[in-house]
Design an enzyme around this catalytic site. Sequence first.
Site, PDB file in Angstrom:
ATOM      1  CG  PHE A  91      -1.795   1.182   1.373  1.00 35.53           C
ATOM      2  CD1 PHE A  91      -2.690   1.484   0.777  1.00 35.53           C
ATOM      3  CD2 PHE A  91      -1.451   2.146   2.462  1.00 35.53           C
ATOM      4  CE1 PHE A  91      -3.474   2.597   1.023  1.00 35.53           C
ATOM      5  CE2 PHE A  91      -2.017   3.497   2.749  1.00 35.53           C
ATOM      6  CZ  PHE A  91      -3.075   3.673   1.624  1.00 35.53           C
ATOM      7  CB  SER A 159       1.753  -5.028   3.042  1.00 31.73           C
ATOM      8  OG  SER A 159       1.011  -4.576   3.451  1.00 31.73           O
ATOM      9  CG  MET A 160      -2.756  -3.824  -1.083  1.00 29.26           C
ATOM     10  SD  MET A 160      -2.808  -2.057  -1.873  1.00 29.26           S
ATOM     11  CE  MET A 160      -1.703  -2.059  -3.081  1.00 29.26           C
ATOM     12  CG  ASP A 289       3.517  -7.092  10.978  1.00 30.88           C
ATOM     13  OD1 ASP A 289       3.203  -6.031  11.082  1.00 30.88           O
ATOM     14  OD2 ASP A 289       3.450  -7.611   9.627  1.00 30.88           O
ATOM     15  CG  HIS A 317       3.933  -4.493   7.899  1.00 33.92           C
ATOM     16  ND1 HIS A 317       3.025  -5.529   7.854  1.00 33.92           N
ATOM     17  CD2 HIS A 317       3.408  -3.498   7.092  1.00 33.92           C
ATOM     18  CE1 HIS A 317       2.212  -5.176   6.780  1.00 33.92           C
ATOM     19  NE2 HIS A 317       2.432  -4.175   6.324  1.00 33.92           N
TER      20      HIS A 317
END
EC number: 3.1.1.23
Length: 347
Positions: A91, A159-160, A289, A317
């Site tokens: 993201f 992630s995304m 994370d 993260h």
Amino acid sequence: MGRGPAPPFLLRPPLRHQPLRPPFRCLDRCDPLVPLLRGSGQPAARSPGTRYWRRTLGMQVRYVHHEDYQFCYSFRGRPGQRPSILMLHGFSAHKDMWLSVVKFLPKNLHLICVDMPGHEGTTRSSLDDLSIDGQVKRIHQFVECLKLNKKPFHLVGTSMGGHVAGVYAAYYPSDVCSLSLVCPAGLQCSSDNQFIQRLRELQKSAAMEKIPLIPSTPEEMSEMLQLCSYVRFKVPQQLLQGLVDVRIPHNNFYRKLFLEITSEKSRYCLHQNMGKIKVPTQIIWGKQDQVLDVSGADVLAKSIANCQVELLENCGHSVVMERPRKTAKLIVDFFASLYNTDNKKLD
């Protein structure tokens, strides 16, 4: 003959065990991590530092079109006997976030890093479907434009981007031969961490303009860095302001995208489709994370038959940013175990 007084250092009380603190890293304008932090604004494409870094690593930038939709990507190498590797960023990031990992990947692998829909050089349209399903369809269009699926490829996402990669492998199983998911979004865990709890409170109060991953002040930028990484980055105020200034023109898009991927339609899309993933899968996750709970790794491992999990100590993260060398090594070792018995040939 008597002994003299003990040396002063012998009279000091024993030191108590001090708890380990996260390491600090000071950033300045020349640090290669700075382009990774500044979001997906257009200036990076013109940044001499980013161009130099790409050129040094042998990455070339190209554009490809599906009808009137433009994809921007960087690549190194050519398709060969081994599968190509397609990398999907997270993201508000961009294709160049992978450069710190590419630095440690063998030069004889065919690598492709694409700007996700609406990011950097890829088309941003108010009509675009930014849901996870919509992004998966866009990435499939990109794959077909490059004819990358003439032979199954290895897909990497964080992630995304990990959310999109996992769902892509479920929707288009013949395209993908193996999968590396780095702290992917899209999973339903047994309990919410503090970040998810805070998001729920913001949703209830209709105060979503205060999303922690969309900073609009230097202070919020500093808080985002602390949220996303175990390493505590010490960033000068002037540099924080510069990073925010680059991101602010894109914050409305980031907010729209964030609300779309956290909507009921998209939030748990990977969770709902993980049982359909049949290819060998690698999960990489930072134990510290604070954005996406590390328990998601166990959720995936229980649902994907051929799955191996790598948990990184002292890592948050931002795995790609904090531990690029380790991330590259894990991907190469996994890749070699599947397609090459001697990873010395991967150089």
